[in-house]
Scaffold this motif. Structure first.
Motif, PDB file in Angstrom:
ATOM      1  N   SER A 136       0.823  -0.788  -0.280  1.00 42.18           N
ATOM      2  CA  SER A 136       0.654   0.320   0.355  1.00 42.18           C
ATOM      3  C   SER A 136       1.314   1.222  -0.313  1.00 42.18           C
ATOM      4  CB  SER A 136      -1.192   0.046   1.252  1.00 42.18           C
ATOM      5  OG  SER A 136      -1.781  -1.116   1.153  1.00 42.18           O
ATOM      6  N   PRO A 137       1.536   1.137   0.671  1.00 43.88           N
ATOM      7  CA  PRO A 137       2.583   2.450   0.794  1.00 43.88           C
ATOM      8  C   PRO A 137       3.511   2.648  -0.723  1.00 43.88           C
ATOM      9  CG  PRO A 137       3.995   1.322   2.324  1.00 43.88           C
ATOM     10  CD  PRO A 137       2.478   0.736   1.317  1.00 43.88           C
ATOM     11  N   ILE A 138       3.869   2.293  -2.011  1.00 44.97           N
ATOM     12  CA  ILE A 138       4.896   2.481  -2.516  1.00 44.97           C
ATOM     13  C   ILE A 138       4.229   2.865  -3.746  1.00 44.97           C
ATOM     14  CG2 ILE A 138       4.936   0.241  -3.331  1.00 44.97           C
ATOM     15  CD1 ILE A 138       7.943   0.106  -3.304  1.00 44.97           C
ATOM     16  N   LEU A 139       4.725   3.367  -4.976  1.00 43.77           N
ATOM     17  CA  LEU A 139       3.434   4.146  -6.270  1.00 43.77           C
ATOM     18  C   LEU A 139       5.682   3.232  -6.965  1.00 43.77           C
ATOM     19  CD1 LEU A 139       1.821   4.574  -7.816  1.00 43.77           C
ATOM     20  CD2 LEU A 139       3.509   7.427  -7.787  1.00 43.77           C
ATOM     21  N   ILE A 140       5.011   2.589  -8.188  1.00 44.48           N
ATOM     22  CA  ILE A 140       6.682   2.118  -8.861  1.00 44.48           C
ATOM     23  C   ILE A 140       5.937   2.542 -10.251  1.00 44.48           C
ATOM     24  CG2 ILE A 140       7.450  -0.445  -9.076  1.00 44.48           C
ATOM     25  CD1 ILE A 140       5.813  -1.190  -6.961  1.00 44.48           C
ATOM     26  N   ARG A 141       7.258   2.569 -10.538  1.00 46.68           N
ATOM     27  CA  ARG A 141       7.292   2.054 -12.784  1.00 46.68           C
ATOM     28  C   ARG A 141       6.958   1.070 -13.108  1.00 46.68           C
ATOM     29  NH1 ARG A 141       9.325   7.438 -13.114  1.00 46.68           N
ATOM     30  NH2 ARG A 141      10.739   8.734 -11.699  1.00 46.68           N
ATOM     31  N   ARG A 142       6.019   1.092 -13.632  1.00 44.86           N
ATOM     32  CA  ARG A 142       6.003  -0.217 -14.297  1.00 44.86           C
ATOM     33  C   ARG A 142       6.931  -0.559 -15.072  1.00 44.86           C
ATOM     34  NH1 ARG A 142       0.995  -2.460 -16.464  1.00 44.86           N
ATOM     35  NH2 ARG A 142      -0.709  -0.297 -15.924  1.00 44.86           N
ATOM     36  N   THR A 143       7.735  -0.313 -15.829  1.00 51.12           N
ATOM     37  CA  THR A 143       9.026  -0.129 -16.709  1.00 51.12           C
ATOM     38  C   THR A 143       9.903  -1.032 -15.312  1.00 51.12           C
ATOM     39  OG1 THR A 143      10.371   1.475 -15.830  1.00 51.12           O
ATOM     40  CG2 THR A 143       9.243   1.659 -18.163  1.00 51.12           C
ATOM     41  N   ALA A 144      10.153  -0.380 -14.295  1.00 47.96           N
ATOM     42  CA  ALA A 144      10.716  -1.277 -12.982  1.00 47.96           C
ATOM     43  C   ALA A 144      10.045  -2.394 -13.193  1.00 47.96           C
ATOM     44  CB  ALA A 144      11.079  -0.446 -11.788  1.00 47.96           C
ATOM     45  N   LEU A 145       8.692  -2.678 -12.669  1.00 49.01           N
ATOM     46  CA  LEU A 145       7.719  -3.943 -12.562  1.00 49.01           C
ATOM     47  C   LEU A 145       8.649  -4.658 -13.950  1.00 49.01           C
ATOM     48  CD1 LEU A 145       4.302  -2.290 -11.075  1.00 49.01           C
ATOM     49  CD2 LEU A 145       5.968  -3.970  -9.933  1.00 49.01           C
ATOM     50  N   ASP A 146       8.973  -4.249 -15.094  1.00 48.00           N
ATOM     51  CA  ASP A 146       8.509  -5.326 -16.411  1.00 48.00           C
ATOM     52  C   ASP A 146      10.114  -5.971 -16.366  1.00 48.00           C
ATOM     53  OD1 ASP A 146       6.168  -4.613 -16.881  1.00 48.00           O
ATOM     54  OD2 ASP A 146       6.654  -2.911 -18.812  1.00 48.00           O
ATOM     55  N   SER A 147      10.962  -4.781 -15.757  1.00 46.21           N
ATOM     56  CA  SER A 147      12.325  -5.578 -15.609  1.00 46.21           C
ATOM     57  C   SER A 147      12.304  -6.572 -14.918  1.00 46.21           C
ATOM     58  CB  SER A 147      13.142  -4.346 -15.645  1.00 46.21           C
ATOM     59  OG  SER A 147      12.722  -3.830 -13.571  1.00 46.21           O
ATOM     60  N   ILE A 148      11.629  -6.571 -13.877  1.00 47.29           N
ATOM     61  CA  ILE A 148      11.419  -7.667 -12.967  1.00 47.29           C
ATOM     62  C   ILE A 148      10.071  -9.460 -13.505  1.00 47.29           C
ATOM     63  CG2 ILE A 148      12.260  -6.979 -11.149  1.00 47.29           C
ATOM     64  CD1 ILE A 148      10.451  -6.542  -9.672  1.00 47.29           C
ATOM     65  N   GLY A 149       9.876  -9.172 -14.267  1.00 45.34           N
ATOM     66  CA  GLY A 149       9.123  -9.614 -14.540  1.00 45.34           C
ATOM     67  C   GLY A 149       7.517  -9.516 -14.360  1.00 45.34           C
ATOM     68  N   GLY A 150       7.091  -8.699 -13.737  1.00 46.95           N
ATOM     69  CA  GLY A 150       5.964  -8.242 -13.262  1.00 46.95           C
ATOM     70  C   GLY A 150       6.047  -8.264 -11.741  1.00 46.95           C
ATOM     71  N   TRP A 151       5.166  -8.174 -11.111  1.00 50.12           N
ATOM     72  CA  TRP A 151       5.040  -8.600 -10.469  1.00 50.12           C
ATOM     73  C   TRP A 151       4.352  -9.947  -9.720  1.00 50.12           C
ATOM     74  CZ3 TRP A 151       3.903  -5.619  -5.868  1.00 50.12           C
ATOM     75  CH2 TRP A 151       4.025  -6.204  -5.022  1.00 50.12           C
ATOM     76  N   PRO A 152       5.851 -10.198  -8.457  1.00 54.44           N
ATOM     77  CA  PRO A 152       5.970 -11.762  -8.251  1.00 54.44           C
ATOM     78  C   PRO A 152       4.834 -12.667  -7.365  1.00 54.44           C
ATOM     79  CG  PRO A 152       7.450  -9.993  -7.015  1.00 54.44           C
ATOM     80  CD  PRO A 152       6.409  -9.579  -7.509  1.00 54.44           C
ATOM     81  N   THR A 153       5.162 -13.408  -8.526  1.00 55.43           N
ATOM     82  CA  THR A 153       3.899 -14.737  -7.659  1.00 55.43           C
ATOM     83  C   THR A 153       4.452 -16.138  -7.285  1.00 55.43           C
ATOM     84  OG1 THR A 153       3.861 -16.322 -10.316  1.00 55.43           O
ATOM     85  CG2 THR A 153       1.849 -13.510  -9.822  1.00 55.43           C
ATOM     86  N   LYS A 154       6.175 -15.958  -6.653  1.00 52.13           N
ATOM     87  CA  LYS A 154       6.098 -17.666  -6.927  1.00 52.13           C
ATOM     88  C   LYS A 154       6.287 -17.339  -5.046  1.00 52.13           C
ATOM     89  CE  LYS A 154      10.965 -19.385  -6.656  1.00 52.13           C
ATOM     90  NZ  LYS A 154      12.357 -19.519  -7.294  1.00 52.13           N
ATOM     91  N   PHE A 155       6.219 -16.605  -4.398  1.00 50.71           N
ATOM     92  CA  PHE A 155       6.307 -16.310  -2.762  1.00 50.71           C
ATOM     93  C   PHE A 155       4.765 -15.815  -2.765  1.00 50.71           C
ATOM     94  CE2 PHE A 155      10.797 -16.172  -4.555  1.00 50.71           C
ATOM     95  CZ  PHE A 155      11.565 -17.361  -3.465  1.00 50.71           C
TER      96      PHE A 155
END
Length: 370
Positions: free
Chosen positions: A148-167
């Protein structure tokens, strides 16, 4: 810059109205507001009908991480905020954070500070007070918490493969990956309300010992990315991770009331922490008591938390003098401050009161949120 807000939803009828009202009260309104339902059976979806600008999606997979990633795939705005269904924002939250990302284009994300609350919350007047936040400086603790406290660049999320779902500890892992090469920019102002209740996702997760094994897997998985970017930190970070292994074993011994193992791992922890600063040692013990054990033993009130500390001290080996003293000090230092903070939050607003409140907050090491 345009913003997409993504809210996972599962039986959140108690909170979702207030959460959405905080989104649509923003002074910088988001371009996209997406609610990703994960199979709610309460009246959550009926409440959404009162918000015609919300796009409702049905998650094809189960769990909050999958819902966040699905919402990310269905939006296009260059900045992305993930808000939990039970948290709220101050009206200037998105304006302040998006302004920081415009001002500092090299930073992957901007972070606000959170206030915990149960029912009602009055925010102090927010200001812009930015500084770089190296998330790895507190490794292996989580100094941010949930999404909730964070605003993220979409390009940064794309660089790690999107929002992590492994854990299941997806936010923790996301912060580690996103900050492996560059720190975040934090605004030292309270614009997020973190609602505390025993039905929250993190509370339920922390009641399961398997959660801590998965957390260690996430730490081990993320560590090589940081070492690749900052190889000079490898020795220190691996020593810290070894300490987290000990803490995990100690936690299991405490939960299982195996006091022989408790003594064994407490002595190992004492020896291991001799190489670390007092600040790091204190934060580790705070994590053990307030973040790890409180949900497992359901010791939510201050009186119950003091009882928890007394129980630990009863079985904590006297030879582990340093950690024993730190745990003893938690009763004297942390609980009274928490009580006073709760008192201030429920009092009428005054500048003098909030100045005192801020001094307490900034002199109090944050309770870690792994």
């Amino acid at each position: 810059m345009d913003i997409a807000v993504i809210i996972p939803l599962f039986n959140g009828a108690k909170w979702i109205r207030q959460t959405l009202e905080s989104v649509f009260s923003q002074s910088h309104l988001p371009r996209e507001v997406v609610v990703v339902d994960d199979g709610s059976t309460d009246k959550s979806l009926e409440i959404l009908q009162d918000f015609p600008h919300v796009k409702l999606l049905r998650s094809p997979d189960k769990g909050g991480p999958a819902a966040r990633n699905f919402g990310l795939q269905q939006t296009t705005a260059p900045l992305v905020a993930f808000l939990d269904q039970d948290d709220i924002w101050h009206p200037d939250h998105l304006r302040l954070l998006s302004g920081l990302l415009c001002q500092y284009p090299q930073y992957p994300a901007a972070v606000a500070m959170m206030l915990s609350f149960e029912d009602n919350l009055v925010f102090p007047h927010p200001v812009l007070d930015e500084y770089p936040l190296d998330f790895w400086s507190t490794f292996p603790r989580n100094s941010i918490g949930g999404p909730s406290p964070i605003l993220i660049r979409r390009t940064a999320l794309d660089s790690i493969g999107g929002w992590p779902t492994k854990f299941s500890t997806s936010a923790f892992y996301a912060w580690l990956r996103l900050s492996a090469n560059h720190p975040f920019m934090q605004n030292r102002s309270f614009t997020v309300g973190y609602r505390q209740h025993d039905q929250s996702h993190s509370y339920r997760l922390r009641k399961q010992c398997s959660f801590y094994d998965e957390q260690i897997e996430a730490l081990e998985d993320a560590l090589p990315y940081r070492i690749m970017a900052q190889p000079q930190e490898e020795k220190e970070l691996r020593k810290r991770l070894d300490t987290w292994f000990i803490l995990s074993d100690l936690l299991k011994a405490i939960v299982n009331c195996d006091y022989t193992l408790l003594e064994k791992y407490a002595l190992i922890l004492e020896d291991n922490l001799s190489d670390f600063s007092t600040e790091f040692s204190e934060s580790l013990c705070q994590s053990l008591v307030f973040w790890n054990l409180v949900p497992v033993w359901r010791y939510d009130s201050l009186q119950q938390q003091q009882q928890l500390i007394e129980t630990l001290l009863e079985h904590w080996p006297k030879k582990a003098e340093r950690t024993r003293q730190i745990i003893r000090s938690l009763t004297q230092q942390i609980a009274p401050r928490k009580a006073f903070i709760k008192y201030l939050l429920h009092r009428p607003f005054s500048w003098k009161r909030w100045i005192v409140f801020s001094e307490i907050i900034f002199n109090l090491s944050p309770t870690p949120n792994p």
